[in-house]
Write a protein that holds these residues in place. Sequence first.
Motif, PDB file in Angstrom:
ATOM      1  N   VAL A  79       0.829  -1.212   0.000  1.00 29.16           N
ATOM      2  CA  VAL A  79       0.000   0.000   0.000  1.00 29.16           C
ATOM      3  C   VAL A  79       0.858   1.255   0.000  1.00 29.16           C
ATOM      4  O   VAL A  79       0.473   2.282  -0.571  1.00 29.16           O
ATOM      5  CB  VAL A  79      -0.989   0.000   1.189  1.00 29.16           C
ATOM      6  CG1 VAL A  79      -1.918  -1.201   1.098  1.00 29.16           C
ATOM      7  CG2 VAL A  79      -0.284   0.020   2.537  1.00 29.16           C
ATOM      8  N   ARG A  82       1.613   2.345  -3.380  1.00 34.08           N
ATOM      9  CA  ARG A  82       0.413   2.670  -4.174  1.00 34.08           C
ATOM     10  C   ARG A  82       0.245   1.657  -5.307  1.00 34.08           C
ATOM     11  O   ARG A  82      -0.076   1.996  -6.452  1.00 34.08           O
ATOM     12  CB  ARG A  82       0.469   4.075  -4.765  1.00 34.08           C
ATOM     13  CG  ARG A  82       0.043   5.207  -3.828  1.00 34.08           C
ATOM     14  CD  ARG A  82       0.987   5.415  -2.683  1.00 34.08           C
ATOM     15  NE  ARG A  82       0.636   6.618  -1.895  1.00 34.08           N
ATOM     16  CZ  ARG A  82       1.299   7.004  -0.821  1.00 34.08           C
ATOM     17  NH1 ARG A  82       2.350   6.296  -0.386  1.00 34.08           N
ATOM     18  NH2 ARG A  82       0.926   8.084  -0.174  1.00 34.08           N
ATOM     19  N   SER A  85      -5.058  -1.822  -6.396  1.00 31.44           N
ATOM     20  CA  SER A  85      -5.917  -2.277  -5.300  1.00 31.44           C
ATOM     21  C   SER A  85      -6.001  -3.790  -5.262  1.00 31.44           C
ATOM     22  O   SER A  85      -6.099  -4.449  -6.309  1.00 31.44           O
ATOM     23  CB  SER A  85      -7.325  -1.696  -5.466  1.00 31.44           C
ATOM     24  OG  SER A  85      -8.217  -2.269  -4.535  1.00 31.44           O
ATOM     25  N   ASP A  88      -9.336  -6.288  -6.859  1.00 26.03           N
ATOM     26  CA  ASP A  88      -9.499  -6.305  -8.309  1.00 26.03           C
ATOM     27  C   ASP A  88     -10.095  -7.639  -8.721  1.00 26.03           C
ATOM     28  O   ASP A  88     -10.577  -8.405  -7.872  1.00 26.03           O
ATOM     29  CB  ASP A  88      -8.169  -6.013  -9.013  1.00 26.03           C
ATOM     30  CG  ASP A  88      -7.117  -7.094  -8.768  1.00 26.03           C
ATOM     31  OD1 ASP A  88      -7.458  -8.179  -8.224  1.00 26.03           O
ATOM     32  OD2 ASP A  88      -5.944  -6.872  -9.118  1.00 26.03           O
ATOM     33  N   LEU A 252      -6.679  -3.735   1.917  1.00 22.50           N
ATOM     34  CA  LEU A 252      -7.642  -2.634   1.929  1.00 22.50           C
ATOM     35  C   LEU A 252      -7.623  -1.904   3.263  1.00 22.50           C
ATOM     36  O   LEU A 252      -7.687  -0.669   3.329  1.00 22.50           O
ATOM     37  CB  LEU A 252      -9.045  -3.169   1.656  1.00 22.50           C
ATOM     38  CG  LEU A 252      -9.300  -3.757   0.269  1.00 22.50           C
ATOM     39  CD1 LEU A 252     -10.686  -4.371   0.217  1.00 22.50           C
ATOM     40  CD2 LEU A 252      -9.141  -2.705  -0.808  1.00 22.50           C
ATOM     41  N   ASP A 255      -4.501   0.108   3.594  1.00 19.60           N
ATOM     42  CA  ASP A 255      -4.497   1.202   2.624  1.00 19.60           C
ATOM     43  C   ASP A 255      -5.220   2.441   3.144  1.00 19.60           C
ATOM     44  O   ASP A 255      -4.921   3.560   2.729  1.00 19.60           O
ATOM     45  CB  ASP A 255      -5.151   0.728   1.327  1.00 19.60           C
ATOM     46  CG  ASP A 255      -5.002   1.738   0.200  1.00 19.60           C
ATOM     47  OD1 ASP A 255      -3.885   2.246   0.002  1.00 19.60           O
ATOM     48  OD2 ASP A 255      -6.005   2.015  -0.476  1.00 19.60           O
ATOM     49  N   ASP A 342     -14.282   6.551  -5.930  1.00 14.23           N
ATOM     50  CA  ASP A 342     -14.028   5.881  -4.651  1.00 14.23           C
ATOM     51  C   ASP A 342     -15.086   6.234  -3.611  1.00 14.23           C
ATOM     52  O   ASP A 342     -15.499   5.386  -2.813  1.00 14.23           O
ATOM     53  CB  ASP A 342     -12.638   6.262  -4.130  1.00 14.23           C
ATOM     54  CG  ASP A 342     -11.522   5.702  -4.986  1.00 14.23           C
ATOM     55  OD1 ASP A 342     -11.805   4.826  -5.827  1.00 14.23           O
ATOM     56  OD2 ASP A 342     -10.372   6.154  -4.825  1.00 14.23           O
TER      57      ASP A 342
END
Length: 376
Positions: A79, A82, A85, A88, A252, A255, A342
């Motif tokens: 994370v 970057r 995600s 996916d 997630l 992140d 988002d």
Amino acid sequence: MQLNFTVEDDVFRAAAREWLLASVPAAPPPHDGPAARAYALAWLARCHAGGWSGISWPSEYGGRGLSPERLIIWYEEYVRARAPSVLDCTFVALNHAGPTLIACGSTEQKAFHLPKILTGQVIWCQGFSEPGAGSDLASLATTGVVEGDHLVVNGQKIWSSFADVADYQELLIRTAPGFRRHQGLSWVICDMRSPGITVRPIENLAGATHFAEVFYDNVRIPLSNVVGDLHDGWRVAMNTLSFERKTAAIGLQLDLSVKVEDLIALAMPAPGSAMAERLATLRAEAASLRAMTYRTLLRQPATASDGSLVRLCFAELAQRVHRATMDVLGAEALIASQATHDYLESYSETIAGGTAEIQRNIIAERILGLPRVKAA
């Protein structure tokens, strides 16, 4: 929660950071459709070629068999870099289907499916929820009738992530007539190319179509595709959900801390302002979620209820973070397509993986010992 990493862990972290720095794609991933599938598979194949696929999967199944601490390090660096995600098109295969097959699948099922998952060759989707059985999974009505060496499946599933681009589906159906609730269910591997399957994409608030309805009209599935025993699907499905609510979303969850720090850097709030206080609170909540995530992953023995705590905390915090992003951007949010996407996507967080209400019921009954709420 304080983790004490070893010198070897630091070496592992440095290697992960170096590889990610050199390998993360410059182009952002597409939101849905065949382009999203191609992007996700190419990224997973690159991770596998570099030795970074299946960090915690047992080595006998193609993974690296590393400790939970190493998995934490990998996702921390992931994370921070970057990287694309983790939510996916490969998410279900890597975090639901693969671990479930490892825990409950036959030797033949593991040998055929696990290598394809780890190397980025296939996409899986989930076929659990139905129009009348969402969070109440035991109420599902899609049937599978045994005919010779096949199951003949009829019914409908909904909110099946990535069904429009999937090769296989983890499908939960009712195979024992006359049984109710969690009895008589079976967890089966469904080939999405089978005759009789119709997929109808659903467009969400953000304009993406990674959800779908799936219809089954006399779809024939070999009995050899049953995972575990016939009519033993509830036990297998609970394994799947335990992965979904505990380890699947680590990336997630971590992140969110990165997103909060990016938001603070973007906002540059005046000390003592209402926005500074709001962002400080989000930073503290993200740190709390991170500690809870580590505790859940490392706790032995782990419980399914722990996953509900993390899932609920993450879902509601994600919505607050994305709402704050929109407030910081103000009018610019109207042209900041990724931020708007988002934000709109975050509305699903308190529904997906079991609604916030279901998670609260689990916490109340299994952790706090409160009496079960009876339906009216």
